[in-house]
Every structure is written in C-alpha cells, then in structure tokens.
Design a protein around this motif. Structure first.
Motif, PDB file in Angstrom:
ATOM      1  N   LEU A 122      41.385  36.024  37.309  1.00  0.00           N
ATOM      2  CA  LEU A 122      42.766  35.795  37.640  1.00  0.00           C
ATOM      3  C   LEU A 122      44.152  35.456  36.484  1.00  0.00           C
ATOM      4  O   LEU A 122      43.767  34.614  36.181  1.00  0.00           O
TER       5      LEU A 122
ATOM      6  N   VAL B 138      46.753  35.375  44.028  1.00  0.00           N
ATOM      7  CA  VAL B 138      45.679  35.924  44.553  1.00  0.00           C
ATOM      8  C   VAL B 138      46.050  36.895  45.361  1.00  0.00           C
ATOM      9  O   VAL B 138      45.554  38.182  45.885  1.00  0.00           O
TER      10      VAL B 138
ATOM     11  N   THR C 159      45.210  41.515  45.208  1.00  0.00           N
ATOM     12  CA  THR C 159      45.133  41.871  45.995  1.00  0.00           C
ATOM     13  C   THR C 159      45.854  42.745  46.886  1.00  0.00           C
ATOM     14  O   THR C 159      45.465  43.592  47.804  1.00  0.00           O
TER      15      THR C 159
ATOM     16  N   ALA D  60      39.208  36.409  49.652  1.00  0.00           N
ATOM     17  CA  ALA D  60      39.379  36.610  48.535  1.00  0.00           C
ATOM     18  C   ALA D  60      38.413  35.007  47.738  1.00  0.00           C
ATOM     19  O   ALA D  60      39.297  33.858  48.543  1.00  0.00           O
TER      20      ALA D  60
ATOM     21  N   VAL E 172      37.744  32.664  44.625  1.00  0.00           N
ATOM     22  CA  VAL E 172      38.045  32.297  42.977  1.00  0.00           C
ATOM     23  C   VAL E 172      37.171  30.851  42.765  1.00  0.00           C
ATOM     24  O   VAL E 172      37.312  30.359  43.497  1.00  0.00           O
TER      25      VAL E 172
ATOM     26  N   CYS F 158      37.004  33.812  37.825  1.00  0.00           N
ATOM     27  CA  CYS F 158      36.537  35.241  38.614  1.00  0.00           C
ATOM     28  C   CYS F 158      37.987  35.355  39.639  1.00  0.00           C
ATOM     29  O   CYS F 158      37.874  34.509  40.763  1.00  0.00           O
ATOM     30  N   LEU F 159      37.896  36.485  39.919  1.00  0.00           N
ATOM     31  CA  LEU F 159      38.254  36.940  41.350  1.00  0.00           C
ATOM     32  C   LEU F 159      37.533  37.671  42.162  1.00  0.00           C
ATOM     33  O   LEU F 159      37.025  38.957  41.525  1.00  0.00           O
TER      34      LEU F 159
END
Length: 198
Positions: A26, A94, A98, A134, A136, A163-164
C-alpha cells in the motif's frame, strides 16, 4: 492455489464467485515498521469474548473497533472508538487506491503464531449484500486462506508487511476466510479490515 501480484498496483486475482484484488505494498508515506509501532502504541487493544454455538470464548488475538458505526457479529455489539490520525491516513490511502468508501475498521493484533482467526464470512446484514472489505497487514507475514462454501476450492495468499487485499462482489456469499495457527514461530502482526457499515 497460490496467488501473486504486481507490487505497485491493485491487481485482480483469478477467483470464481466473487472479486479478489491484491497489492503487495500500500503506497503510504510511512514505513511499515513505523506504522506497526504506532498501531501497537496508539490502539486500545482488548481481548474480547465472542459467542460460538451458545458458549463464550476468548478470541485468540487482540482486537479494536474504530470508526463511525457500531457493528454486531458473533453475538456481540462493538461500539466504535474514534478513528486515530494514523487510521484515517491509512483509510484515505485505501479509499484512493480501491475507489471504495469505508467508515469503520476492525483491527486485529496477532501476537505470535498461536493467534488465529476462525473461518467465517463477513456477511452481516449491516454490510449490505455484496460488501467490499479492504484488508491491510503490517508485521510478520501470515497465510490467508479462502475456502469455497460449496466447491472443493481453496486459495492461499501470503499477506506480508504493508500489503492490501480487497474482497468484493459476491465473495462473502460464496467463500469463507481465515488464518490458522502455525507451528513455525511468527512475530507480531496487525491487520486492519476497513468496512462500510450501512
């Protein structure tokens, strides 16, 4: 099936009956270890009890609920603490990546390899019929597992530092997800799952 993705962008993953997107890092303006340190220090972690099959059990991890709305799962209502400045920064990043909007976050702190998350779907009514979740992660990597509800299909994905993962569409209707306990020693990990409570 093990899945991998481009480090620099949110990439769709091949999965039936839903949407799964992954980004290795991210794009925050803070290093993951700094985020981890601050989340540990700034969060009021709790060891919650949840009801499973009519009995109360301590969750095998610590957790916290922040945002704008209460949330009910496993027979318990969680009332939110306000977003911290760091949580808001992560949420806004985020949302930008997204293209989705979120108003709440569940934080889970896995202290070591003995902490886990049982298999479940995020399909509560207040999330809507096709929720976007979502996720993370910061800290030590853990294996995230998806199991199809009706077919002999399983997906495993290593969730590493920064990471996402985005789950969307009909995924919660058709898949369960969780994180098993492990025999190999693991360091601490914090996971944030952003949701839109309707």
């Amino acid at each position: 099936m093990d899945l991998f993705a481009d480090d620099t962008r949110l990439t769709p993953m091949p999965i039936d009956d839903g949407e799964l997107w992954f980004q290795q890092r991210l794009p925050l303006d803070l290093a993951p270890d700094e985020v981890m340190r601050r989340l540990l220090a700034e969060t009021g972690w709790r060891e919650e009890e949840i009801q499973v099959w009519g009995k109360l059990h301590k969750q095998p991890r610590l957790s916290a609920w922040h945002g704008e709305a209460s949330y009910r799962y496993s027979g318990k209502t969680f009332h939110p603490q306000p977003f911290t400045a760091l949580q808001l920064h992560i949420k806004q990043t985020v949302e930008r990546v997204t293209g989705r909007r979120f108003n709440s976050v569940l934080l889970n702190y896995y202290r070591d390899e003995r902490d886990s998350m049982g298999f479940h779907a995020d399909d509560e009514r207040e999330l809507g019929p096709e929720p976007a979740i979502a996720s993370v992660s910061f800290g030590a990597p853990r294996t995230f597992i998806l199991k199809h509800r009706h077919l002999p299909k399983k997906v495993q994905l290593a969730l590493g530092d920064g990471c996402l993962l985005l789950m969307a569409g009909a995924l919660q209707k058709h898949w369960l997800h969780g994180i098993n306990k492990e025999r190999t020693p693991r360091g601490p990990r914090i996971n944030l799952t952003f949701r839109l409570i309707l």
